[in-house]
Motif scaffolding. Structure first.
Motif: not given
Length: 181
Positions: A115-117, A162-164, A168-171
């Protein structure tokens, strides 16, 4: 895959095991024993050990209603698209014991680990106190989400670190690692 492994060990492995995966298999994605020990191992001393959760499963069952599943084969059983949507589908829900729910897995016991990201998404409620429902890309009804923020654009701006597109890249990296496992 290396970033996905780092995300997995930092955010998932505290509750979820991956008992079919050994730390030394991370050498297959370009990590050395020293990098594995220094950056990814928190609960074991042997690079040949399997990835076991730090949390006791009995405690987890008491706290979350069920013991967290082993994630070794989660991508095989649920699919990458499901996992990607799941990790992007958490929202703040004051009716749930842990304060979180998920549009992909309703009444999920797991709080949002990232959630923090991502920032906090919330459900839009109607005048009767029921969630506003919208159809997703498959025609299924899901709660309507918006970004929660204290700014003037409270329904449009994410409030994560981070921006969306970065989230999304993180996920995506996390899901790719789960597929690799």
């Amino acid at each position: 895959l290396q970033r996905g492994a780092q995300i997995f060990t930092n955010y998932c492995l505290s509750c979820h095991s991956a008992s079919g995966m050994r730390f030394n298999r991370l050498k297959d994605i370009g990590l050395t024993d020293e990098e594995i020990k220094k950056n990814l191992m928190f609960t074991t001393d042997n690079v040949g050990d399997v990835m076991l959760a730090a949390m006791n499963p009995k405690d987890a069952a008491k706290w979350f209603g069920a013991a967290p599943p082993d994630l070794t084969l989660i991508a095989r059983s649920k699919g990458a698209d499901y996992l990607y949507a799941y990790m992007r589908g958490f929202y703040k829900d004051p009716t749930r014991p842990n304060g979180w729910n998920n549009v992909v897995f309703d009444k999920v016991g797991m709080p949002h680990p990232l959630w923090e990201q991502q920032g906090v998404q919330a459900v839009e409620w109607d005048a009767k106190g029921q969630p506003v429902m919208v159809k997703d890309e498959h025609g299924e009804l899901k709660p309507k989400l918006y970004w929660e923020s204290t700014g003037a654009h409270s329904r449009r701006l994410p409030n994560g670190k981070v921006i969306q597109t970065e989230y999304d890249a993180y996920v995506r990296d996390l899901v790719n690692y789960l597929v690799y496992m």
